[in-house]
Design a protein around this motif. Structure first.
Motif, mmCIF file in Angstrom:
data_model
loop_
_atom_site.group_PDB
_atom_site.id
_atom_site.type_symbol
_atom_site.label_atom_id
_atom_site.label_comp_id
_atom_site.label_asym_id
_atom_site.label_seq_id
_atom_site.Cartn_x
_atom_site.Cartn_y
_atom_site.Cartn_z
ATOM 1 N N GLY A 207 9.893 -5.933 -5.694
ATOM 2 C CA GLY A 207 9.452 -6.527 -4.240
ATOM 3 C C GLY A 207 7.865 -6.906 -4.459
ATOM 4 N N ILE A 208 7.270 -6.705 -3.046
ATOM 5 C CA ILE A 208 6.004 -6.828 -3.011
ATOM 6 C C ILE A 208 5.288 -5.479 -3.226
ATOM 7 C CG2 ILE A 208 4.123 -7.470 -1.145
ATOM 8 C CD1 ILE A 208 6.218 -9.104 0.118
ATOM 9 N N ILE A 209 4.166 -5.495 -3.650
ATOM 10 C CA ILE A 209 3.420 -4.364 -4.379
ATOM 11 C C ILE A 209 1.995 -4.509 -3.835
ATOM 12 C CG2 ILE A 209 2.335 -2.767 -6.018
ATOM 13 C CD1 ILE A 209 5.571 -3.007 -5.887
ATOM 14 N N ILE A 210 1.497 -3.364 -2.557
ATOM 15 C CA ILE A 210 0.332 -3.770 -2.300
ATOM 16 C C ILE A 210 -0.710 -2.886 -2.968
ATOM 17 C CG2 ILE A 210 1.195 -4.208 0.049
ATOM 18 C CD1 ILE A 210 0.323 -1.441 0.867
ATOM 19 N N ASN A 211 -1.874 -3.353 -3.040
ATOM 20 C CA ASN A 211 -3.063 -2.270 -3.644
ATOM 21 C C ASN A 211 -3.975 -1.963 -2.789
ATOM 22 O OD1 ASN A 211 -1.858 -3.087 -6.448
ATOM 23 N ND2 ASN A 211 -2.535 -5.426 -6.092
ATOM 24 N N THR A 212 -4.188 -0.602 -2.792
ATOM 25 C CA THR A 212 -5.286 -0.247 -1.803
ATOM 26 C C THR A 212 -6.146 0.825 -2.849
ATOM 27 O OG1 THR A 212 -4.054 1.864 -1.286
ATOM 28 C CG2 THR A 212 -3.745 -0.039 -0.042
ATOM 29 N N LYS A 213 -7.157 1.662 -2.054
ATOM 30 C CA LYS A 213 -7.883 2.377 -2.951
ATOM 31 C C LYS A 213 -7.111 3.447 -3.513
ATOM 32 C CE LYS A 213 -11.872 3.559 -1.208
ATOM 33 N NZ LYS A 213 -12.913 4.069 -0.007
ATOM 34 N N GLU A 214 -5.768 3.804 -2.772
ATOM 35 C CA GLU A 214 -5.028 4.917 -3.137
ATOM 36 C C GLU A 214 -4.054 4.439 -4.430
ATOM 37 O OE1 GLU A 214 -4.872 8.053 -1.888
ATOM 38 O OE2 GLU A 214 -6.667 7.587 -0.818
ATOM 39 N N GLY A 215 -4.122 3.044 -4.802
ATOM 40 C CA GLY A 215 -3.275 2.703 -5.816
ATOM 41 C C GLY A 215 -2.483 1.677 -5.480
ATOM 42 N N ALA A 216 -1.538 1.501 -6.185
ATOM 43 C CA ALA A 216 -0.390 0.441 -5.875
ATOM 44 C C ALA A 216 0.813 0.961 -5.299
ATOM 45 C CB ALA A 216 0.126 -0.192 -7.220
ATOM 46 N N VAL A 217 1.331 0.447 -4.233
ATOM 47 C CA VAL A 217 2.225 1.001 -3.163
ATOM 48 C C VAL A 217 3.275 -0.106 -3.067
ATOM 49 C CG1 VAL A 217 3.049 2.308 -1.247
ATOM 50 C CG2 VAL A 217 0.652 2.702 -2.430
ATOM 51 N N LYS A 218 4.744 0.347 -3.057
ATOM 52 C CA LYS A 218 5.645 -0.749 -2.692
ATOM 53 C C LYS A 218 5.461 -0.709 -1.137
ATOM 54 C CE LYS A 218 9.229 0.436 -6.142
ATOM 55 N NZ LYS A 218 10.745 0.753 -6.454
ATOM 56 N N LEU A 219 5.691 -2.274 -0.786
ATOM 57 C CA LEU A 219 5.534 -2.334 0.471
ATOM 58 C C LEU A 219 6.794 -1.567 1.282
ATOM 59 C CD1 LEU A 219 4.392 -3.977 3.000
ATOM 60 C CD2 LEU A 219 6.026 -5.908 2.359
ATOM 61 N N SER A 220 8.183 -1.417 0.855
ATOM 62 C CA SER A 220 8.967 -0.790 1.200
ATOM 63 C C SER A 220 8.427 0.995 1.550
ATOM 64 C CB SER A 220 10.286 -0.651 0.483
ATOM 65 O OG SER A 220 9.751 -0.213 -0.903
ATOM 66 N N ASP A 221 7.446 1.299 0.808
ATOM 67 C CA ASP A 221 7.120 2.711 1.151
ATOM 68 C C ASP A 221 5.934 2.758 2.084
ATOM 69 O OD1 ASP A 221 8.938 3.498 -0.670
ATOM 70 O OD2 ASP A 221 7.648 3.288 -2.225
ATOM 71 N N VAL A 222 5.736 1.521 2.822
ATOM 72 C CA VAL A 222 4.495 1.575 3.853
ATOM 73 C C VAL A 222 5.114 1.952 5.146
ATOM 74 C CG1 VAL A 222 2.731 0.304 4.822
ATOM 75 C CG2 VAL A 222 3.128 0.138 2.444
ATOM 76 N N ALA A 223 4.554 2.966 5.770
ATOM 77 C CA ALA A 223 5.221 3.209 6.894
ATOM 78 C C ALA A 223 4.740 2.407 8.094
ATOM 79 C CB ALA A 223 4.595 4.924 7.601
ATOM 80 N N GLU A 224 3.626 1.730 8.062
ATOM 81 C CA GLU A 224 3.120 0.702 9.278
ATOM 82 C C GLU A 224 2.115 -0.226 8.471
ATOM 83 O OE1 GLU A 224 0.670 1.595 13.111
ATOM 84 O OE2 GLU A 224 2.501 2.671 12.824
ATOM 85 N N ILE A 225 1.987 -1.605 9.102
ATOM 86 C CA ILE A 225 0.929 -2.305 8.738
ATOM 87 C C ILE A 225 0.248 -2.624 10.035
ATOM 88 C CG2 ILE A 225 0.253 -4.668 8.067
ATOM 89 C CD1 ILE A 225 1.477 -3.075 5.913
ATOM 90 N N ALA A 226 -1.148 -2.450 9.994
ATOM 91 C CA ALA A 226 -1.880 -2.531 11.186
ATOM 92 C C ALA A 226 -3.071 -3.428 11.250
ATOM 93 C CB ALA A 226 -2.560 -1.163 11.645
#
Length: 226
Positions: A207-226
């Motif tokens: 699926g969708i992978i988001i990239n942050t300073k913490e590294g790559a994270v699956k969008l399904s593992d993200v608790a909230e988008i602000a």
């Protein structure tokens, strides 16, 4: 009379040659159509033994199998179209995430020049004397926030970016740690904070992978988008 027959035969042969040329020039498809099936069925009937005609059940079974095969082929095409549409929609959705913040598991806070820094503490069981400790890059304790007794659940917190003396600290990344008493044990608790989404990837089955300073994270593992 003979001349008429010869002329008709010649015209018929010429028409057949014209049809052959037309078929040769047309782009042929490898897929069998209903027209192909009925042509094969007609040939089968024309060459069958008159004393042993084809069984009606066999003919019906052949027609049913062809219809099923054609239906499955059409269904596969529709699924491919649906998959392409879903990928396009995912890409459009992903493009809107860049620049926003994602709540991800982390033991650091990002403080900028104007906004406060916030996050969440995962409290699995009721906790007493919960406190939040914030340290700078050198490991020096700059702020302690007493949160007291809290029930189980996701506990949001907010840091105004000031130290214990009330002075605004410079922007940067700060370490955070939450500790409290659960029963007779004094333990650390899992933390999450908001991280800027720098970019996104469409990664097939993942699926969708988001990239942050913490590294790559699956969008399904993200608790909230602000």
């Amino acid at each position: 009379m003979s001349n008429d027959i010869n002329t008709a035969s010649s015209s018929y042969i010429d028409s057949l040659r014209g049809q052959d040329k037309q078929v040769t020039n047309e782009k042929k498809s490898d897929a069998l159509t209903q027209e192909d099936f009925f042509s094969l069925l007609t040939q089968q009937l024309s060459f069958q033994d008159p004393s042993k005609p084809a069984d009606n059940d066999q003919m019906i079974a052949q027609m049913t199998n062809f219809t099923m095969a054609e239906g499955i082929s059409n269904l596969n095409s529709k699924f491919e179209s649906l998959a392409a549409s879903m990928t396009s929609n995912s890409a459009l959705q992903a493009s809107t995430l860049v620049g926003k913040k994602a709540l991800v598991e982390s033991d650091t806070l990002d403080l900028n020049s104007s906004d406060d820094a916030s996050g969440m503490i995962a409290v699995e069981n009721p906790v007493k004397d919960l406190k939040l400790s914030i340290t700078d890059a050198s490991g020096q304790l700059v702020r302690t926030i007493e949160l007291g007794d809290k029930p189980a659940g996701g506990l949001r917190f907010n840091w105004d970016g000031k130290n214990d003396a009330g002075e605004r600290l410079p922007p940067g990344e700060y370490n955070i740690k939450a500790e409290g008493s659960m029963g007779e044990e004094f333990t650390s608790l899992p933390m999450a904070s908001y991280k800027n989404i720098d970019s996104v990837n469409i990664n097939g089955a993942n699926g969708i992978i988001i990239n942050t300073k913490e590294g790559a994270v699956k969008l399904s593992d993200v608790a909230e988008i602000a």
